[in-house]
Design a protein around this motif. Structure first.
Motif, short mmCIF file in Angstrom:
data_model
loop_
_atom_site.label_atom_id
_atom_site.label_comp_id
_atom_site.label_asym_id
_atom_site.label_seq_id
_atom_site.Cartn_x
_atom_site.Cartn_y
_atom_site.Cartn_z
N ARG A 177 -0.54 -12.01 -8.46
CA ARG A 177 -1.57 -11.79 -9.38
C ARG A 177 -2.34 -10.56 -9.01
N GLY A 178 -2.95 -10.65 -7.84
CA GLY A 178 -3.60 -9.37 -7.40
C GLY A 178 -2.68 -7.94 -7.59
N ILE A 208 -3.94 -4.57 -9.41
CA ILE A 208 -3.85 -3.11 -8.98
C ILE A 208 -3.11 -2.29 -9.72
N LEU A 209 -2.03 -2.53 -10.23
CA LEU A 209 -1.23 -1.89 -11.27
C LEU A 209 -2.06 -1.51 -12.45
N ALA A 236 -12.23 -1.09 -9.01
CA ALA A 236 -11.90 -2.29 -8.35
C ALA A 236 -10.53 -2.82 -8.44
N GLY A 237 -9.72 -2.22 -9.46
CA GLY A 237 -8.64 -2.37 -9.62
C GLY A 237 -7.64 -1.79 -8.51
N HIS A 279 0.76 -1.24 -0.09
CA HIS A 279 -0.10 0.15 -0.06
C HIS A 279 0.83 1.26 0.17
N MET A 280 1.97 1.33 0.77
CA MET A 280 2.96 2.54 0.77
C MET A 280 3.48 2.71 -0.20
N ALA A 281 3.93 1.38 -1.11
CA ALA A 281 4.51 1.77 -2.54
C ALA A 281 3.50 2.27 -3.41
N SER A 282 2.36 1.71 -3.52
CA SER A 282 1.51 2.11 -4.51
C SER A 282 0.86 3.65 -4.16
#
Length: 326
Positions: A142-143, A147-148, A173-174, A81-84
């Motif tokens: 895969r998740g 997200i990406l 959703a992603g 989460h922090m990275a994103s």
């Protein structure tokens, strides 16, 4: 470790969240002292730690919950989460996060991207050490792809007023719901939950994530910059068109056209008029109605989980979170 005050009423969970932050910090071993200090500052930035909290709570669904393993999985989730967030801020050119200057504004884009990449490395280091099976680790990778993909969808849709509700929901959703779902599912699986229970947790997390993002987007028009930790209507200024605007534009697209054609040149007066138009055409009201539907779905999935103290906390936290006003 400083943990957000929202967890003050749950001392055991708060202690475990502190352990999550400590574990992430213990994996910061990069030689560059500026990078190390930057990541540690991010760890201590005062975020709500929602995703690791859900992971920790869902680890109690099954009969095999172990604190060390549960904390490790939650730490891996929070590092992702922090990275994103770091990468998000670069893409969105955001100046603040949690009322603090973002990494790229202080050190530049290249430095910020490296810091985000290093956090991804930390996440997968922790997962590789503690995941109970390779299949579980693969599920998380895969998740991450989804997200990406959601992030890319948002990037490619900037300043495109033709975005539909369906496209918006697919992006959410992603971009947001996926990590909430992974948090709940991963916690459940590592705690020995059955496949059915884990999938109920996944669905609950998905619906929580959908509601959470819609509420964030509503608050971007209605909240205050102090509460949000970023400027109000910042998404609109960056060409990210969210649900309240999309719903309002469906009623009167020509009213918005001259403003959106300005793209990133909107004035304060323009923003005020757009907010008034969104209110006039009930964009926020319709977005709130959809958020309420996702909230009901989340609570329905939660009701299917086994009884326990964790379940009461989940219900309490989820109800507060999805009905927040700031």
């Amino acid at each position: 470790m400083r943990v957000h005050q929202m967890w003050d009423g749950y001392p055991e969970l708060k202690t475990n969240l502190s352990s999550v932050l400590s574990l992430i910090e213990s994996h910061v071993r990069v030689r560059d002292k500026t990078v190390a200090a930057t990541i540690n500052n991010l760890v201590h930035s005062g975020g709500k730690l929602l995703r690791p909290a859900y992971s920790l709570l869902c680890s109690q669904i099954g009969p095999d919950s172990e604190k060390e393993k549960a904390v490790a999985v939650a730490a891996a989730i929070e590092a992702i989460h922090m990275a994103s967030l770091v990468h998000d801020d670069v893409i969105d050119d955001a100046d603040t996060r949690h009322n603090h200057a973002t990494i790229h504004t202080m050190h530049g884009n290249k430095f910020a991207i490296y810091s985000g990449d290093y956090l991804f490395c930390i996440s997968f280091q922790i997962l590789a050490q503690h995941a109970s099976s390779l299949a579980h680790l693969d599920f998380n990778t895969r998740g991450m792809e989804k997200i990406l993909a959601g992030e890319l969808d948002q990037l490619n849709s900037r300043f495109k007023p033709s975005l539909s509700v369906k496209s918006y929901l697919s992006r959410v959703a992603g971009k947001t719901a996926q990590l909430f779902a992974i948090s709940c599912y991963s916690g459940a699986m590592e705690g020995g939950a059955t496949r059915k229970q884990a999938m109920n947790a996944w669905n609950m997390g998905h619906y929580i994530g959908m509601t959470f993002q819609i509420m964030d987007d509503i608050l971007d028009f209605k909240g205050s910059s102090h509460c949000l930790g970023k400027p109000v209507m910042s998404d609109l200024q960056q060409g990210i068109y969210t649900l309240p605007l999309i719903y309002a534009m469906q009623q009167k697209p020509n009213a918005f056209k001259p403003f959106l054609e300005k793209k990133d040149m909107l004035t304060e007066n323009d923003l005020t008029v757009i907010a008034e138009l969104i209110d006039q055409y009930k964009g926020v009201e319709k977005a709130q109605a959809l958020a309420d539907k996702y909230t009901a779905k989340a609570l329905k999935q939660l009701s299917k989980l086994p009884s326990g103290d964790y379940k009461e906390i989940l219900e309490e936290v989820t109800t507060k979170l999805l009905k927040r006003k700031s």
